[in-house]
Design an enzyme around this catalytic site. Structure first.
Site, PDB file in Angstrom:
ATOM      1  N   ARG A 134       1.096  -1.267   0.160  1.00 16.14           N
ATOM      2  CA  ARG A 134      -0.197  -0.251  -0.398  1.00 16.14           C
ATOM      3  C   ARG A 134       0.906   1.139   0.660  1.00 16.14           C
ATOM      4  O   ARG A 134       1.285   1.250   1.300  1.00 16.14           O
ATOM      5  CB  ARG A 134      -1.099   0.204   1.047  1.00 16.14           C
ATOM      6  CG  ARG A 134      -1.766   1.266   1.444  1.00 16.14           C
ATOM      7  CD  ARG A 134      -2.607   1.195   2.329  1.00 16.14           C
ATOM      8  NE  ARG A 134      -2.193   0.828   3.601  1.00 16.14           N
ATOM      9  CZ  ARG A 134      -1.537   1.038   4.754  1.00 16.14           C
ATOM     10  NH1 ARG A 134      -0.700   2.684   5.004  1.00 16.14           N
ATOM     11  NH2 ARG A 134      -1.190   0.553   5.851  1.00 16.14           N
TER      12      ARG A 134
ATOM     13  N   HIS B  73      -3.599   4.079   4.483  1.00 17.54           N
ATOM     14  CA  HIS B  73      -4.767   3.028   5.133  1.00 17.54           C
ATOM     15  C   HIS B  73      -5.791   3.576   4.547  1.00 17.54           C
ATOM     16  O   HIS B  73      -6.560   3.241   4.001  1.00 17.54           O
ATOM     17  CB  HIS B  73      -4.945   2.602   6.533  1.00 17.54           C
ATOM     18  CG  HIS B  73      -6.008   1.495   6.589  1.00 17.54           C
ATOM     19  ND1 HIS B  73      -6.120   0.874   6.819  1.00 17.54           N
ATOM     20  CD2 HIS B  73      -7.022   1.818   7.791  1.00 17.54           C
ATOM     21  CE1 HIS B  73      -7.250  -0.006   6.412  1.00 17.54           C
ATOM     22  NE2 HIS B  73      -8.058   0.981   7.524  1.00 17.54           N
TER      23      HIS B  73
ATOM     24  N   TYR C  98       4.706   6.309  11.354  1.00 18.98           N
ATOM     25  CA  TYR C  98       4.266   4.538  11.260  1.00 18.98           C
ATOM     26  C   TYR C  98       5.309   3.754  10.305  1.00 18.98           C
ATOM     27  O   TYR C  98       5.826   2.269  10.915  1.00 18.98           O
ATOM     28  CB  TYR C  98       2.996   3.357  11.408  1.00 18.98           C
ATOM     29  CG  TYR C  98       2.738   3.196  10.698  1.00 18.98           C
ATOM     30  CD1 TYR C  98       2.335   2.658   9.325  1.00 18.98           C
ATOM     31  CD2 TYR C  98       1.555   4.524  10.757  1.00 18.98           C
ATOM     32  CE1 TYR C  98       1.368   2.702   8.223  1.00 18.98           C
ATOM     33  CE2 TYR C  98       0.067   4.117   9.871  1.00 18.98           C
ATOM     34  CZ  TYR C  98       0.223   3.627   8.436  1.00 18.98           C
ATOM     35  OH  TYR C  98      -0.824   3.524   7.558  1.00 18.98           O
TER      36      TYR C  98
END
Length: 374
Positions: free
Chosen positions: A266, A270, A279
């Site tokens: 990805r 998200h 992160y």
């Protein structure tokens, strides 16, 4: 047919232990298990796959922009996962039934989604986006992993009806930690249901890395349920096409379910409410950018002298036109009256729904002095 997995593979993000037909630099590689499933794929078909992926990427960028401009409530980007979605979806027949998650923009595109189908649910104008009768595709599922049970139930019905079709469930790596996915595989295996499970392992379940979700490759779980599996390079559209052709043939021929783990990435957040810089590292993102599925297919076409600037320009123009249609569908949307939210929830009205409607009507009446309408 199970693609051989190294039982000591470490970590679960390893991209070497996958079935692949095109390397990141665009050169071909032989794979005895996959080659026979793509023997018919010529340059025209490869260009068609590139066109699909390019249109999906352009549409995805438009969706992000519309959300940032306040025209959509949310958007779940799929940048980087186009090969997984387009390759697997193009291997299906029109009569097959698909049960997607909320990120399968490319699958919906292949199944015939129109510009309004892409955005109206994210804008909050409709309960769900896809017309399942027209597209043979269920509404994108928000509840993580629930669609796997829906797919198996549908496949068991198909099995009893004797229909020549299969069901396909799409979900992410994080969903494999949900009970629904594991229960779905139990039922599918026990009843030999004609269903294919497609796990898009994009490395991150929101902010949790796949190494937390699974210590070893996810495809290794399925055989424990009696379901043959394959771990495929999810950034290689040709390999994804071949893998799904194998899986669909397995399910359609009465041999029961099959499982694909497409190892991809990805590239974006998200959803548009997420900040991936909190992160994951820039180095990781750069490493995966070098495996970009569109650049890989372009490199292959160039290697095989099947790429020219007229083709590239035509695809770019078509992508812009499709994105413009998506924007027009968004900006031209007409919001329904508030109480119509209760329409089409159930096939038949009932007292509980009527009571909810009355309570909402009373709530709206509290804003009558502000010009609110029902």
């Amino acid at each position: 047919m199970v693609h051989t997995l190294n039982p000591t593979a470490e970590p679960a993000t390893d991209t070497d232990d996958v079935a692949r037909l095109v390397r990141a630099d665009g050169t071909r590689v032989a794979d005895a298990e996959l080659d026979r499933w793509v023997e018919d794929v010529d340059h025209e078909m490869l260009r068609g796959l590139y066109r699909d992926m390019a249109l999906v990427r352009r549409t995805d960028a438009e969706g992000v922009a519309l959300q940032r401009q306040g025209q959509l409530g949310l958007w779940a980007p799929c940048r980087g996962q186009e090969a997984t979605q387009i390759g697997t979806a193009r291997a299906l027949r029109p009569e097959d039934f698909v049960f997607p998650s909320y990120r399968e923009l490319g699958v919906g595109f292949v199944r015939g989604a129109q510009p309004s189908d892409v955005v109206l649910a994210w804008r909050g104008e409709v309960h769900s986006t896809y017309d399942h009768r027209r597209m043979r595709t269920a509404p994108p599922q928000i509840i993580i992993g629930a669609q796997t049970l829906h797919a198996v139930g549908y496949a068991m019905g198909v099995q009893r009806d004797g229909a020549d079709e299969i069901a396909v469930a799409y979900f992410g790596d994080g969903a494999t930690s949900q009970g629904d996915v594991n229960e779905a595989m139990v039922f599918a295996s026990s009843f030999g249901a004609p269903v294919v499970f497609v796990c898009s392992n994009n490395q991150w379940a929101i902010s949790e890395p796949v190494t937390v979700q699974s210590r070893f490759p996810i495809a290794g779980r399925a055989p424990g349920f009696g379901v043959p599996s394959m771990r495929v390079d999810g950034n290689d559209v040709l390999a994804c096409l071949g893998a799904m052709r194998w899986a669909a043939d397995h399910a359609r021929s009465g041999r029961g379910p099959a499982f694909l783990e497409a190892v991809t990435y990805r590239m974006g957040p998200h959803t548009t409410s997420d900040d991936p810089t909190r992160y994951r590292s820039a180095e990781e993102e750069e490493r995966w950018a070098r495996r970009d599925p569109l650049e890989r297919l372009e490199a292959l076409l160039r290697h095989e002298h099947a790429w020219d600037e007229d083709f590239a320009s035509a695809v770019a123009g078509e992508a812009d036109a499709w994105a413009a249609a998506v924007r027009d569908a968004t900006l031209g949307a007409v919001s329904r009256e508030p109480l119509t939210v209760f329409d089409d929830v159930y096939a038949e009205p009932h007292a509980g729904l009527a009571a909810q409607r009355d309570r909402f009507a009373a709530y709206l009446d509290g804003f009558s002095d502000q010009g609110a309408t029902r």
